[in-house]
Design a protein around this motif. Structure first.
Motif, PDB file in Angstrom:
ATOM      1  N   LEU A   1       1.058  -1.328   0.037  1.00  0.00           N
ATOM      2  CA  LEU A   1       0.042   0.030   0.098  1.00  0.00           C
ATOM      3  C   LEU A   1       0.885   1.220   0.094  1.00  0.00           C
ATOM      4  O   LEU A   1       0.670   2.195  -0.466  1.00  0.00           O
ATOM      5  CB  LEU A   1      -0.849  -0.063   1.203  1.00  0.00           C
ATOM      6  CG  LEU A   1      -1.931  -1.197   1.262  1.00  0.00           C
ATOM      7  CD1 LEU A   1      -3.080  -1.012   2.687  1.00  0.00           C
ATOM      8  CD2 LEU A   1      -2.853  -1.069  -0.120  1.00  0.00           C
ATOM      9  N   LEU A   2       2.177   1.119   0.674  1.00  0.00           N
ATOM     10  CA  LEU A   2       2.862   2.530   0.657  1.00  0.00           C
ATOM     11  C   LEU A   2       3.292   2.620  -0.497  1.00  0.00           C
ATOM     12  O   LEU A   2       3.387   3.817  -1.089  1.00  0.00           O
ATOM     13  CB  LEU A   2       4.123   2.038   1.671  1.00  0.00           C
ATOM     14  CG  LEU A   2       5.162   3.037   1.960  1.00  0.00           C
ATOM     15  CD1 LEU A   2       4.248   4.357   2.726  1.00  0.00           C
ATOM     16  CD2 LEU A   2       6.232   2.670   2.773  1.00  0.00           C
ATOM     17  N   GLU A   3       3.965   1.609  -1.400  1.00  0.00           N
ATOM     18  CA  GLU A   3       4.405   1.541  -2.773  1.00  0.00           C
ATOM     19  C   GLU A   3       3.359   2.273  -3.714  1.00  0.00           C
ATOM     20  O   GLU A   3       3.373   3.213  -4.424  1.00  0.00           O
ATOM     21  CB  GLU A   3       4.752   0.452  -3.326  1.00  0.00           C
ATOM     22  CG  GLU A   3       5.327   0.367  -4.690  1.00  0.00           C
ATOM     23  CD  GLU A   3       5.969  -0.836  -5.102  1.00  0.00           C
ATOM     24  OE1 GLU A   3       6.417  -1.612  -4.257  1.00  0.00           O
ATOM     25  OE2 GLU A   3       5.765  -0.988  -6.349  1.00  0.00           O
ATOM     26  N   ALA A   4       2.116   1.759  -3.391  1.00  0.00           N
ATOM     27  CA  ALA A   4       1.073   2.302  -4.394  1.00  0.00           C
ATOM     28  C   ALA A   4       0.771   3.831  -4.006  1.00  0.00           C
ATOM     29  O   ALA A   4       0.368   4.586  -4.838  1.00  0.00           O
ATOM     30  CB  ALA A   4      -0.409   1.532  -3.967  1.00  0.00           C
ATOM     31  N   ALA A   5       0.468   4.096  -2.641  1.00  0.00           N
ATOM     32  CA  ALA A   5       0.393   5.518  -2.270  1.00  0.00           C
ATOM     33  C   ALA A   5       1.511   6.440  -2.571  1.00  0.00           C
ATOM     34  O   ALA A   5       1.240   7.317  -3.361  1.00  0.00           O
ATOM     35  CB  ALA A   5       0.198   5.634  -0.780  1.00  0.00           C
ATOM     36  N   LEU A   6       2.956   6.042  -2.653  1.00  0.00           N
ATOM     37  CA  LEU A   6       3.931   6.967  -3.258  1.00  0.00           C
ATOM     38  C   LEU A   6       3.565   7.178  -4.861  1.00  0.00           C
ATOM     39  O   LEU A   6       3.874   8.210  -5.202  1.00  0.00           O
ATOM     40  CB  LEU A   6       5.193   6.212  -2.903  1.00  0.00           C
ATOM     41  CG  LEU A   6       5.698   6.380  -1.577  1.00  0.00           C
ATOM     42  CD1 LEU A   6       6.892   5.387  -1.290  1.00  0.00           C
ATOM     43  CD2 LEU A   6       6.001   7.542  -0.887  1.00  0.00           C
ATOM     44  N   LEU A   7       3.350   6.010  -5.484  1.00  0.00           N
ATOM     45  CA  LEU A   7       3.012   6.082  -6.901  1.00  0.00           C
ATOM     46  C   LEU A   7       1.975   7.011  -7.106  1.00  0.00           C
ATOM     47  O   LEU A   7       2.182   7.987  -7.843  1.00  0.00           O
ATOM     48  CB  LEU A   7       3.047   4.860  -7.548  1.00  0.00           C
ATOM     49  CG  LEU A   7       4.128   3.997  -7.582  1.00  0.00           C
ATOM     50  CD1 LEU A   7       3.686   2.671  -8.021  1.00  0.00           C
ATOM     51  CD2 LEU A   7       5.029   4.397  -8.785  1.00  0.00           C
ATOM     52  N   ALA A   8       0.992   6.934  -6.350  1.00  0.00           N
ATOM     53  CA  ALA A   8      -0.076   7.984  -6.458  1.00  0.00           C
ATOM     54  C   ALA A   8      -0.282   9.369  -6.172  1.00  0.00           C
ATOM     55  O   ALA A   8      -0.333  10.320  -7.151  1.00  0.00           O
ATOM     56  CB  ALA A   8      -1.277   7.611  -5.453  1.00  0.00           C
ATOM     57  N   LEU A   9       0.945   9.794  -5.316  1.00  0.00           N
ATOM     58  CA  LEU A   9       1.264  10.889  -4.835  1.00  0.00           C
ATOM     59  C   LEU A   9       2.298  11.501  -5.869  1.00  0.00           C
ATOM     60  O   LEU A   9       1.856  12.523  -6.401  1.00  0.00           O
ATOM     61  CB  LEU A   9       2.187  10.902  -3.434  1.00  0.00           C
ATOM     62  CG  LEU A   9       2.293  12.204  -2.570  1.00  0.00           C
ATOM     63  CD1 LEU A   9       0.931  12.447  -2.382  1.00  0.00           C
ATOM     64  CD2 LEU A   9       3.231  11.765  -1.560  1.00  0.00           C
ATOM     65  N   ALA A  10       3.152  10.823  -6.265  1.00  0.00           N
ATOM     66  CA  ALA A  10       3.910  11.360  -7.611  1.00  0.00           C
ATOM     67  C   ALA A  10       3.204  11.423  -8.572  1.00  0.00           C
ATOM     68  O   ALA A  10       3.360  12.504  -9.379  1.00  0.00           O
ATOM     69  CB  ALA A  10       5.190  10.490  -7.573  1.00  0.00           C
ATOM     70  N   GLY A  11       2.272  10.431  -8.768  1.00  0.00           N
ATOM     71  CA  GLY A  11       1.490  10.562 -10.296  1.00  0.00           C
ATOM     72  C   GLY A  11       0.476  11.667 -10.251  1.00  0.00           C
ATOM     73  O   GLY A  11       0.275  12.525 -11.087  1.00  0.00           O
ATOM     74  N   ALA A  12       0.068  11.988  -8.873  1.00  0.00           N
ATOM     75  CA  ALA A  12      -1.073  13.181  -8.970  1.00  0.00           C
ATOM     76  C   ALA A  12      -0.258  14.631  -9.062  1.00  0.00           C
ATOM     77  O   ALA A  12      -0.687  15.371  -9.666  1.00  0.00           O
ATOM     78  CB  ALA A  12      -1.543  13.131  -7.470  1.00  0.00           C
ATOM     79  N   ALA A  13       0.987  14.714  -8.388  1.00  0.00           N
ATOM     80  CA  ALA A  13       1.734  15.900  -8.567  1.00  0.00           C
ATOM     81  C   ALA A  13       2.023  16.100 -10.121  1.00  0.00           C
ATOM     82  O   ALA A  13       1.798  17.230 -10.464  1.00  0.00           O
ATOM     83  CB  ALA A  13       2.990  15.884  -7.740  1.00  0.00           C
ATOM     84  N   ALA A  14       2.625  15.133 -10.691  1.00  0.00           N
ATOM     85  CA  ALA A  14       2.936  15.456 -12.080  1.00  0.00           C
ATOM     86  C   ALA A  14       1.896  15.261 -13.033  1.00  0.00           C
ATOM     87  O   ALA A  14       1.853  16.255 -13.944  1.00  0.00           O
ATOM     88  CB  ALA A  14       3.713  14.133 -12.533  1.00  0.00           C
ATOM     89  N   GLY A  15       0.617  14.593 -12.678  1.00  0.00           N
ATOM     90  CA  GLY A  15      -0.394  14.644 -13.512  1.00  0.00           C
ATOM     91  C   GLY A  15      -1.127  16.017 -13.194  1.00  0.00           C
ATOM     92  O   GLY A  15      -1.613  16.634 -14.198  1.00  0.00           O
ATOM     93  N   TYR A  16      -1.219  16.859 -12.051  1.00  0.00           N
ATOM     94  CA  TYR A  16      -1.945  17.908 -11.916  1.00  0.00           C
ATOM     95  C   TYR A  16      -1.146  18.996 -12.944  1.00  0.00           C
ATOM     96  O   TYR A  16      -1.619  19.954 -13.465  1.00  0.00           O
ATOM     97  CB  TYR A  16      -1.707  18.338 -10.502  1.00  0.00           C
ATOM     98  CG  TYR A  16      -2.427  19.728 -10.119  1.00  0.00           C
ATOM     99  CD1 TYR A  16      -3.557  19.790 -10.201  1.00  0.00           C
ATOM    100  CD2 TYR A  16      -1.533  20.715 -10.107  1.00  0.00           C
ATOM    101  CE1 TYR A  16      -4.200  21.080 -10.026  1.00  0.00           C
ATOM    102  CE2 TYR A  16      -1.818  22.114  -9.877  1.00  0.00           C
ATOM    103  CZ  TYR A  16      -3.477  22.227  -9.623  1.00  0.00           C
ATOM    104  OH  TYR A  16      -3.689  23.448  -9.485  1.00  0.00           O
TER     105      TYR A  16
END
Lengths: 373, 240
Positions: free
Chosen positions: A298-313
């Motif tokens: 879950l930590l790995e998924a959350a980190l990816l989500a966080l980085a993806g959200a920042a870049a995607g935004y």
């Protein structure tokens, strides 16, 4: 005893670096999902404003006229400005029928060129006259409609009204394809000084939805009982209809695209977790708790989500900006309110994508997973 | 958890299996991998489990290692009926009691040799890098600490696996074909490590196809079709 910095975070980092292609694929999927969500949310929120701005180019949506050929009371413009607000554009017009040197009748309109230019940006004008540049004693700068030109001889010409002759100079030509083409426009101050008449019409371009325009109509009617206040129905109703339909279309697209991208992300991340079921089983064999392994994934998924959200935004804001510039010729700024929504959406999809296979793995014996089943 | 381990101190047999049956569902119906197996293993004993492929050897070791659950029967390890343990207790019990040596090594590919050992410490209690380095040195890999599994030979990976299995000093070592993927030289190294561990008092249950490896054990149990077909002591006297 030498303690180390060995932690779940360390394991996650090593795992992500080692499986960099998979991690990048998952990051890319989450970045795209965040970018799509940001773009659509930004466009959806700014769509109303952009469409209304587009409709503003079509001219007035409310017209005030004085009854039976009289002129508007002098305080009308100030009253309308106070009621309609600074966002509204207001252009005064005064009309008179003058005579050319040949004795032909011609409609002359006095107006505020700057205000008319802002409201009627669709008018094809060779060069808008600058009323402020006029010098006393010189001919009055006129904007002459293309059909009116046929009644005039040369760029300098006189017009007579009630026995008063005014010297004019063709400063610009005008083509609208409508009644304006038969008219001659001059500055309102010069018109009033010449004819003794002030504005008889106010054209208003009010922003907002059809309901907001209707509300403004009611308030104007209440404040100006002796004045006829009309809505330009075709414009107001078409605008409302088009804005509503476009918003519905955008909302449907947003939901459909978000669902499609969400499913793709779900598939990518789920595969990423499932392909590491052997790691899951090894850790279980080494005595890890369910909680520890779940946290790892879950930590790995959350980190990816966080980085993806920042870049995607950032990417999504850039896309929205580009679409705004391309389609609306307008600046669509980043929608800050979209950032937390996009982050939550990404986190939800990523944690769901990691959580679902985790639930499957939890039900399987480690021995089964170690056999590669 | 302390009570689980304390109960082990006073018991005679370290492992007692009774009427152990393990069935797997398949399209052709239920497949019985283990069929009414009853077996007792004493503390400090080295037992080799032999038998043809599909005889249930690995299933037996997996159940002993609490990586699999029997369909019927009971498993008592160190005085604890593992069937009675909750999932959380089972995780803890596994970390405290059992060390695994796998035929396929099963090292985490993105962690170095040292970090693979630290991982076992991490899940057990807390990491101690000095202790992990000593464990690695004890299997002759002191200079390979920062190597990833992909940079190690099969024998070296197996030795890392042994160091990892021993780092938390579990009373039981389960080895599934520990030399199955090794060449003769590495096989000899691993054999020597197992001998040393046995002399140090570890209880070893080892699945093997290799009669030479089996000859090192105190006792050999032969499985056929999920049943114990024969048991032999090191003096080669057939028990069954």
């Amino acid at each position: 005893m030498k303690r180390t910095q060995f932690s779940l975070g360390f394991i996650v980092r090593r795992s992500m670096v080692h499986r960099r292609v998979r991690s990048l694929a998952a990051l890319l999927a989450l970045t795209v999902s965040a970018a799509v969500a940001t773009t659509l949310l930004t466009l959806y929120v700014s769509l109303n404003r952009q469409l209304h701005q587009q409709f503003r180019a079509f001219g007035a949506n409310i017209v005030l006229t004085a009854p039976d050929g009289s002129t508007l009371p002098s305080e009308t413009l100030a009253t309308v400005r106070a009621i309609a607000g600074s966002e509204s554009r207001i252009v005064p017009f005064a009309y008179a029928v003058a005579q050319t040197a040949d004795g032909a009748p011609i409609v002359v309109a006095g107006t505020d060129f700057n205000a008319a230019r802002a409201m009627d940006s669709w008018w094809q004008v060779s060069r808008w006259p600058n009323a402020a540049a006029a010098t006393p004693g010189s001919p009055v700068a006129a904007m002459v409609g293309t059909r009116a030109q046929g009644f005039l001889h040369g760029d300098d010409f006189p017009l007579t009204y009630n026995g008063h002759t005014l010297a004019l100079h063709t400063e610009a030509t005008l083509r609208t394809g409508a009644a304006e083409d038969s008219r001659i426009f001059i500055p309102l101050a010069a018109f009033t000084a010449w004819t003794g008449q002030s504005a008889s019409t106010l054209e208003i371009q009010a922003p907002g939805s059809a309901a907001q325009v209707e509300d403004l109509l009611h308030r104007l009617r209440a404040a100006l009982p002796g004045v006829q206040v009309h809505a330009v129905r075709q414009l107001v109703e078409s605008e409302g209809r088009i804005v509503d339909r476009t918003r519905s279309l955008m909302l449907s697209s947003l939901v459909l695209i978000a669902l499609t991208v969400g499913i793709c992300v779900l598939a990518t991340l789920t595969a990423s977790v499932l392909e590491r079921r052997r790691d899951f089983a090894i850790m279980k064999a080494l005595g890890s708790t369910q909680h520890q392994v779940a946290l790892l994934f879950l930590l790995e998924a959350a980190l990816l989500a966080l980085a993806g959200a920042a870049a995607g935004y950032l990417l999504g804001s850039l896309c929205a900006f580009g679409i705004g510039a391309w389609n609306f010729h307008a600046t669509i700024p980043p929608l800050w309110q979209a950032a937390p929504a996009v982050l939550l959406l990404n986190l939800f999809v990523a944690l769901l994508a990691a959580g679902l296979p985790m639930r499957i793995l939890r039900t399987m014996e480690p021995a089964t997973l170690l056999r590669g089943e | 958890m302390a009570t689980i381990l304390q109960s082990a101190v006073g018991s005679e047999a370290l492992i007692h299996l009774h009427g152990l049956t393990r069935e797997y569902a398949s399209r052709a119906g239920a497949v019985r991998a283990l069929d009414q197996v009853t077996l007792t293993i004493e503390r400090g004993e080295w037992v080799a489990v032999m038998g043809p492929s599909g005889s249930g050897k690995s299933t037996l070791v997996n159940i002993l290692g609490c990586l699999d659950q029997p369909t019927h029967g009971s498993v008592r390890i160190a005085g604890t009926d593992v069937h009675q343990l909750s999932r959380q207790e089972l995780d803890r019990f596994r970390a405290e009691t059992i060390g695994f040596i796998f035929q396929q090594f099963h090292l985490i590919p993105y962690l170095t040799a040292l970090e693979n050992i630290l991982l076992a410490q991490y899940f057990h209690s807390m990491t101690d890098e000095d202790e992990a380095r000593r464990a690695l040195a004890s299997v002759g890999l002191g200079d390979r600490a920062t190597h990833l599994p992909s940079q190690l030979s099969g024998g070296e990976q197996q030795r890392v696996c042994i160091a990892r299995a021993l780092i938390n000093q579990p009373p039981i070592l389960l080895a599934d074909e520990p030399t199955g993927n090794l060449d003769a030289a590495n096989q000899e190294i691993v054999q020597e490590h197992l001998r040393t561990l046995h002399r140090a008092g570890h209880t070893i249950v080892m699945v093997t196809h290799d009669p030479e490896m089996a000859s090192l054990a105190d006792r050999t149990v032969e499985l056929h079709h999920g049943r114990i077909a024969a048991e032999r002591r090191a003096d080669l006297t057939a028990q069954k």
